[in-house]
Scaffold this motif. Structure first.
Motif, PDB file in Angstrom:
ATOM      1  N   GLU A  50      60.007  46.115 -16.416  1.00 25.30           N
ATOM      2  CA  GLU A  50      61.116  47.061 -16.278  1.00 25.30           C
ATOM      3  C   GLU A  50      60.624  48.463 -16.579  1.00 25.30           C
ATOM      4  O   GLU A  50      60.168  48.735 -17.694  1.00 25.30           O
ATOM      5  CB  GLU A  50      62.269  46.691 -17.220  1.00 25.30           C
ATOM      6  CG  GLU A  50      63.449  47.659 -17.145  1.00 25.30           C
ATOM      7  CD  GLU A  50      64.470  47.468 -18.254  1.00 25.30           C
ATOM      8  OE1 GLU A  50      64.160  46.777 -19.255  1.00 25.30           O
ATOM      9  OE2 GLU A  50      65.593  48.025 -18.131  1.00 25.30           O
ATOM     10  N   TRP A  51      60.732  49.361 -15.617  1.00 26.23           N
ATOM     11  CA  TRP A  51      60.429  50.777 -15.857  1.00 26.23           C
ATOM     12  C   TRP A  51      61.552  51.388 -16.681  1.00 26.23           C
ATOM     13  O   TRP A  51      62.741  51.137 -16.392  1.00 26.23           O
ATOM     14  CB  TRP A  51      60.303  51.510 -14.526  1.00 26.23           C
ATOM     15  CG  TRP A  51      60.195  52.985 -14.685  1.00 26.23           C
ATOM     16  CD1 TRP A  51      59.067  53.720 -14.893  1.00 26.23           C
ATOM     17  CD2 TRP A  51      61.280  53.926 -14.667  1.00 26.23           C
ATOM     18  NE1 TRP A  51      59.378  55.048 -15.010  1.00 26.23           N
ATOM     19  CE2 TRP A  51      60.730  55.195 -14.882  1.00 26.23           C
ATOM     20  CE3 TRP A  51      62.666  53.808 -14.507  1.00 26.23           C
ATOM     21  CZ2 TRP A  51      61.501  56.355 -14.931  1.00 26.23           C
ATOM     22  CZ3 TRP A  51      63.443  54.943 -14.547  1.00 26.23           C
ATOM     23  CH2 TRP A  51      62.862  56.209 -14.761  1.00 26.23           C
ATOM     24  N   ILE A  52      61.214  52.211 -17.681  1.00 26.66           N
ATOM     25  CA  ILE A  52      62.265  52.808 -18.494  1.00 26.66           C
ATOM     26  C   ILE A  52      62.209  54.333 -18.607  1.00 26.66           C
ATOM     27  O   ILE A  52      63.266  54.970 -18.743  1.00 26.66           O
ATOM     28  CB  ILE A  52      62.330  52.190 -19.910  1.00 26.66           C
ATOM     29  CG1 ILE A  52      60.985  52.274 -20.629  1.00 26.66           C
ATOM     30  CG2 ILE A  52      62.857  50.767 -19.849  1.00 26.66           C
ATOM     31  CD1 ILE A  52      61.070  51.875 -22.111  1.00 26.66           C
ATOM     32  N   SER A  79      69.417  51.696 -18.818  1.00 29.16           N
ATOM     33  CA  SER A  79      69.411  50.774 -19.955  1.00 29.16           C
ATOM     34  C   SER A  79      69.004  51.435 -21.267  1.00 29.16           C
ATOM     35  O   SER A  79      69.290  50.903 -22.340  1.00 29.16           O
ATOM     36  CB  SER A  79      68.477  49.598 -19.649  1.00 29.16           C
ATOM     37  OG  SER A  79      67.158  50.059 -19.401  1.00 29.16           O
ATOM     38  N   ASP A 114      70.278  52.581  -6.900  1.00 28.46           N
ATOM     39  CA  ASP A 114      68.947  52.094  -7.222  1.00 28.46           C
ATOM     40  C   ASP A 114      68.419  51.219  -6.082  1.00 28.46           C
ATOM     41  O   ASP A 114      69.175  50.503  -5.420  1.00 28.46           O
ATOM     42  CB  ASP A 114      68.950  51.253  -8.504  1.00 28.46           C
ATOM     43  CG  ASP A 114      69.393  52.039  -9.729  1.00 28.46           C
ATOM     44  OD1 ASP A 114      69.404  51.453 -10.822  1.00 28.46           O
ATOM     45  OD2 ASP A 114      69.742  53.237  -9.573  1.00 28.46           O
ATOM     46  N   ALA A 145      65.809  55.267 -17.372  1.00 24.41           N
ATOM     47  CA  ALA A 145      66.609  54.171 -16.847  1.00 24.41           C
ATOM     48  C   ALA A 145      67.946  54.118 -17.577  1.00 24.41           C
ATOM     49  O   ALA A 145      68.047  54.502 -18.749  1.00 24.41           O
ATOM     50  CB  ALA A 145      65.859  52.848 -17.034  1.00 24.41           C
ATOM     51  N   GLN A 168      58.512  44.845 -21.050  1.00 19.87           N
ATOM     52  CA  GLN A 168      58.594  43.473 -20.570  1.00 19.87           C
ATOM     53  C   GLN A 168      59.116  42.583 -21.687  1.00 19.87           C
ATOM     54  O   GLN A 168      58.418  42.365 -22.681  1.00 19.87           O
ATOM     55  CB  GLN A 168      57.221  42.999 -20.100  1.00 19.87           C
ATOM     56  CG  GLN A 168      57.214  41.625 -19.457  1.00 19.87           C
ATOM     57  CD  GLN A 168      55.868  41.299 -18.826  1.00 19.87           C
ATOM     58  OE1 GLN A 168      54.817  41.660 -19.342  1.00 19.87           O
ATOM     59  NE2 GLN A 168      55.893  40.633 -17.688  1.00 19.87           N
ATOM     60  N   VAL A 198      56.911  51.412 -19.521  1.00 22.74           N
ATOM     61  CA  VAL A 198      57.386  50.190 -18.879  1.00 22.74           C
ATOM     62  C   VAL A 198      57.495  49.131 -19.966  1.00 22.74           C
ATOM     63  O   VAL A 198      56.651  49.086 -20.869  1.00 22.74           O
ATOM     64  CB  VAL A 198      56.395  49.731 -17.782  1.00 22.74           C
ATOM     65  CG1 VAL A 198      56.805  48.380 -17.203  1.00 22.74           C
ATOM     66  CG2 VAL A 198      56.285  50.782 -16.680  1.00 22.74           C
ATOM     67  N   GLN A 208      66.665  48.049  -4.794  1.00 23.29           N
ATOM     68  CA  GLN A 208      66.397  46.677  -5.242  1.00 23.29           C
ATOM     69  C   GLN A 208      65.157  46.166  -4.519  1.00 23.29           C
ATOM     70  O   GLN A 208      65.025  46.322  -3.309  1.00 23.29           O
ATOM     71  CB  GLN A 208      67.585  45.772  -4.938  1.00 23.29           C
ATOM     72  CG  GLN A 208      68.909  46.297  -5.452  1.00 23.29           C
ATOM     73  CD  GLN A 208      68.911  46.526  -6.951  1.00 23.29           C
ATOM     74  OE1 GLN A 208      68.423  45.700  -7.727  1.00 23.29           O
ATOM     75  NE2 GLN A 208      69.471  47.644  -7.393  1.00 23.29           N
ATOM     76  N   GLN A 255      60.949  40.788  -8.938  1.00 26.72           N
ATOM     77  CA  GLN A 255      61.139  39.886 -10.069  1.00 26.72           C
ATOM     78  C   GLN A 255      59.880  39.095 -10.408  1.00 26.72           C
ATOM     79  O   GLN A 255      59.834  38.415 -11.442  1.00 26.72           O
ATOM     80  CB  GLN A 255      62.300  38.921  -9.795  1.00 26.72           C
ATOM     81  CG  GLN A 255      61.969  37.760  -8.871  1.00 26.72           C
ATOM     82  CD  GLN A 255      62.083  38.112  -7.403  1.00 26.72           C
ATOM     83  OE1 GLN A 255      62.070  39.272  -7.015  1.00 26.72           O
ATOM     84  NE2 GLN A 255      62.195  37.079  -6.581  1.00 26.72           N
ATOM     85  N   LYS A 269      59.892  37.516 -19.336  1.00 25.40           N
ATOM     86  CA  LYS A 269      60.621  38.176 -18.254  1.00 25.40           C
ATOM     87  C   LYS A 269      59.707  39.085 -17.443  1.00 25.40           C
ATOM     88  O   LYS A 269      58.509  39.179 -17.699  1.00 25.40           O
ATOM     89  CB  LYS A 269      61.781  38.984 -18.833  1.00 25.40           C
ATOM     90  CG  LYS A 269      62.767  38.159 -19.641  1.00 25.40           C
ATOM     91  CD  LYS A 269      63.450  37.089 -18.822  1.00 25.40           C
ATOM     92  CE  LYS A 269      64.488  36.346 -19.637  1.00 25.40           C
ATOM     93  NZ  LYS A 269      65.153  35.258 -18.846  1.00 25.40           N
ATOM     94  N   THR A 319      61.491  50.615  -9.559  1.00 29.49           N
ATOM     95  CA  THR A 319      61.940  49.235  -9.681  1.00 29.49           C
ATOM     96  C   THR A 319      60.857  48.257  -9.251  1.00 29.49           C
ATOM     97  O   THR A 319      60.127  48.505  -8.285  1.00 29.49           O
ATOM     98  CB  THR A 319      63.222  48.993  -8.865  1.00 29.49           C
ATOM     99  OG1 THR A 319      63.097  49.618  -7.577  1.00 29.49           O
ATOM    100  CG2 THR A 319      64.435  49.578  -9.570  1.00 29.49           C
TER     101      THR A 319
END
Lengths: 126, 107
Positions: free
Chosen positions: A46-48, A63, B1, A61, A39, A37, B3, B100, A43, B97
């Motif tokens: 984000e899991w990757i 990304s 995905d 992911a 960061q 994960v 959200q 935020q 921010k 996921t």
């Protein structure tokens, strides 16, 4: 003590490569799937990447697809993240985190994202 | 995905207040929902797993509820050490996921 210790971060130029490690102790590493994960500064999380306990299956992911690879060495109780073609937007704190447990015919979600390494910072900049 | 939408994104509260943070999933995630707490410069810490199971060592003022697409983290009486950012995380499907984040600040 259950522990994950991440290392290998640092400053790297855009387009460069870096390999992160995560050393596990205090639990049976080989029976847990694992995650990476990240960061970015200021921010959210984000899991990757994910890898099964045996290392036979990997998920990633979008990304990082095609640039980052996850692997593990159960004999060394270690998890790895190979990062290639690094970009400025990859600048982040990188954490390893536990996944599900599968051992002795037993499956459990009890420790999913319950164990986190302290993180290692990767900065991509020229 | 899938959200994950948290609300509010930030809030001010006083010690002793009851605080509720909501997380909404874009599709049914059953009970595969985790709540994490993160303090500045620190590693995320799991508070709640399986929607409502409290992590060992976490104070009983923290509780979680919900199912399907609507989930709630409640702090029954906010303490000084609870000022932090809270994230929800779905582990029903990949990619995993996160919401935020909700920053809880001192009023």
């Amino acid at each position: 003590e259950v522990q994950l210790v991440a290392s290998g971060g640092g400053l790297v130029q855009p387009g460069g490569s870096l390999r992160l490690s995560c050393a596990a102790s205090g639990f049976t590493f080989s029976t847990y799937s694992m995650n990476w994960v990240r960061q970015a500064p200021g921010k959210g999380l984000e899991w990757i990447l994910f890898i099964t306990s045996s290392g036979n299956s990997i998920l990633d992911a979008a990304s990082v697809r095609g640039r980052f690879t996850i692997s593990r060495d159960n004999a060394r109780n270690s998890l790895y993240l190979q990062m290639n073609s690094l970009r400025a937007e990859d600048t982040a704190m990188y954490y390893c985190a536990s996944g599900d447990f599968y051992g002795g015919g037993t499956y459990s979600l009890h420790d999913v994202f319950g164990i986190w390494g302290h993180g290692t910072m990767v900065t991509v900049s020229s | 995905d899938i959200q994950m939408t948290q609300s509010p994104s930030a809030m001010s509260a006083s010690v002793g207040d009851r605080v509720t943070i909501t997380c909404r999933a874009s599709q049914d995630i059953s009970s595969y929902l985790i709540w994490l707490q993160q303090k500045p410069g620190k590693v995320p810490k799991r508070l709640i797993y399986g929607t409502s199971s409290v992590q060992s060592g976490v104070p009983s003022r923290f509780s979680g509820s919900g199912s399907g697409t609507e989930f709630t983290l409640t702090i029954s009486s906010l303490q000084p050490e609870d000022f932090a950012t809270y994230y929800c995380l779905q582990h029903s499907s990949y990619p995993r996921t996160f919401g935020q984040g909700t920053k809880v600040e001192i009023k």
